[in-house]
Design an enzyme around this catalytic site. Structure first.
Site, short mmCIF file in Angstrom:
data_model
loop_
_atom_site.label_atom_id
_atom_site.label_comp_id
_atom_site.label_asym_id
_atom_site.label_seq_id
_atom_site.Cartn_x
_atom_site.Cartn_y
_atom_site.Cartn_z
N ASN A 21 0.97 -1.13 -0.06
CA ASN A 21 -0.08 0.19 -0.05
C ASN A 21 0.84 1.19 -0.24
O ASN A 21 1.57 1.58 0.84
CB ASN A 21 -1.06 -0.14 1.26
CG ASN A 21 -1.81 1.00 1.32
OD1 ASN A 21 -1.37 2.36 0.98
ND2 ASN A 21 -3.18 0.86 1.46
N LYS A 24 0.14 3.88 2.85
CA LYS A 24 0.58 3.48 4.05
C LYS A 24 2.21 3.46 4.22
O LYS A 24 2.79 3.84 5.05
CB LYS A 24 0.24 2.00 4.38
CG LYS A 24 -0.93 1.60 4.87
CD LYS A 24 -0.90 0.18 5.41
CE LYS A 24 -2.43 -0.25 5.57
NZ LYS A 24 -2.27 -1.86 5.99
N ASP A 81 -1.96 -4.25 10.05
CA ASP A 81 -3.36 -4.67 9.33
C ASP A 81 -4.04 -3.43 10.01
O ASP A 81 -4.26 -2.98 11.06
CB ASP A 81 -3.95 -5.89 9.54
CG ASP A 81 -5.12 -6.44 8.48
OD1 ASP A 81 -4.64 -5.84 7.29
OD2 ASP A 81 -6.07 -6.60 9.00
N GLY A 163 -7.94 5.34 0.66
CA GLY A 163 -9.08 4.59 1.38
C GLY A 163 -10.31 5.39 1.69
O GLY A 163 -10.93 6.29 0.96
N LYS A 185 -2.59 14.40 9.09
CA LYS A 185 -3.22 13.02 9.35
C LYS A 185 -2.03 12.41 9.95
O LYS A 185 -2.31 11.65 10.89
CB LYS A 185 -3.39 12.48 7.71
CG LYS A 185 -3.51 11.10 7.90
CD LYS A 185 -4.00 10.46 6.72
CE LYS A 185 -4.19 8.77 6.99
NZ LYS A 185 -4.50 7.81 5.89
N ARG A 191 -2.22 4.84 12.48
CA ARG A 191 -0.88 4.03 12.47
C ARG A 191 0.17 4.99 13.04
O ARG A 191 1.15 4.28 13.55
CB ARG A 191 -0.59 4.36 10.83
CG ARG A 191 -0.87 2.74 10.20
CD ARG A 191 -0.28 2.81 8.88
NE ARG A 191 -1.17 3.65 8.18
CZ ARG A 191 -2.36 3.68 7.68
NH1 ARG A 191 -3.02 2.19 7.98
NH2 ARG A 191 -3.08 4.37 7.16
P1 IMP Z 1 -4.84 -3.55 4.71
O1 IMP Z 1 -3.90 -3.01 3.46
O2 IMP Z 1 -5.21 -4.98 4.47
O3 IMP Z 1 -4.18 -3.15 5.92
O4 IMP Z 1 -6.11 -2.79 4.49
C1 IMP Z 1 -6.39 -1.44 4.65
C2 IMP Z 1 -7.52 -1.00 4.07
O5 IMP Z 1 -8.19 -0.18 5.16
C3 IMP Z 1 -7.19 0.09 3.06
O6 IMP Z 1 -7.17 -0.48 1.66
C4 IMP Z 1 -8.18 1.07 3.33
O7 IMP Z 1 -9.27 0.68 2.54
C5 IMP Z 1 -8.38 0.98 4.72
N1 IMP Z 1 -7.72 2.06 5.59
C6 IMP Z 1 -6.54 1.48 6.51
N2 IMP Z 1 -6.06 2.85 7.01
C7 IMP Z 1 -6.60 3.84 6.33
C8 IMP Z 1 -6.23 5.08 6.37
O8 IMP Z 1 -5.51 5.59 6.85
N3 IMP Z 1 -7.18 5.94 5.88
C9 IMP Z 1 -8.29 5.27 4.89
N4 IMP Z 1 -8.33 3.95 4.77
C10 IMP Z 1 -7.73 3.32 5.44
#
Ligand code: IMP
Length: 209
Positions: A21, A24, A81, A163, A185, A191
């Site tokens: 991501n 992130k 996650d 996201g 943010k 995070r």
């Molecule tokens: P992961 O990569 O499996 O942890 O999925 C995280 C998902 O949660 C992302 O694709 C976003 O849809 C959502 N998400 C996690 N953190 C954020 C954030 O800081 N802002 C917006 N959406 C987030």
């Protein structure tokens, strides 16, 4: 990896961030900026692996990702996650946040799905972002959690972040995260909270080796 080797690798301050991501990764690199700890993302390593998130909780999924990448590189890994939990939807999208409207869906698809599920429900649509951050070096596991409370609006606003940022207003603000700056943010996010704790525990661990 034995203890002295582990200490050397960590003291060299190279950690892999087990995520594809980009949003992130930008946040995590910025959080570790100035600490002397060098963060390598999977794309820095030319690795496009997508570790299946088969766990039922954020904590399980973070560890699944960290262990899968550790097993490939034998280098200490951090992973998270994270996702969105909406009170009126009994905590959904939760661990399904990334793929809430199906495999290969876009952030916009997910935002529209959330809006359609909430539009006939009374305001406020209370929600929180959750991040489980994990460190794993083959022996030691450190786990930290961060939460950012706020509410969902039924409108997609702003251009920053990723996201669900454009539909989420953090407590104490009147703008969505996507209308805030990257720095704003990154100063308060789920995070930021989980990885700040993780950094502190990691240093304690290092001192104990
Ligand atoms: P992961 O990569 O499996 O942890 O999925 C995280 C998902 O949660 C992302 O694709 C976003 O849809 C959502 N998400 C996690 N953190 C954020 C954030 O800081 N802002 C917006 N959406 C987030």
């Amino acid at each position: 990896m034995n203890v002295s080797m582990r200490k050397r690798v960590i003291n060299n301050m190279n950690l892999i961030f087990a995520s594809q991501n980009k949003g992130k990764t930008k946040e995590i690199k910025s959080l570790f900026n100035g600490t002397g700890i060098e963060i390598y993302s999977l794309s820095d390593l030319g690795n496009d692996i997508d570790v299946p998130e088969t766990g039922e909780t954020f904590e399980e999924n973070a560890f699944i990702k960290a262990k899968a990448i550790y097993d490939i590189y034998d280098v200490p890994v951090i992973a998270d996650d994270s996702g969105l939990a909406i009170e009126q939807l009994d905590g959904r999208p939760g661990v399904y946040s990334a793929r809430y409207s199906g495999e290969n869906c876009t952030y916009e698809d997910n935002n529209k799905k959330v809006i359609s599920e909430l539009e006939n429900l009374p305001e406020p649509h209370l929600a929180k972002f959750i991040s489980h951050a994990v460190f794993y070096d083959g022996t030691k596991k450190i786990d930290c959690v961060g939460e950012l409370p706020g509410k969902i609006i039924l409108d997609i606003r702003g251009t920053e972040g990723f996201g669900y940022d454009p539909i989420f207003i953090p407590d104490g603000f009147d703008k969505t995260i996507s209308e805030l700056t990257f720095e704003e943010k990154n100063n308060m996010s789920h995070r930021k909270i989980s990885f700040t704790q993780l950094k502190e525990k990691l240093l304690e661990y290092l001192n104990s080796l």
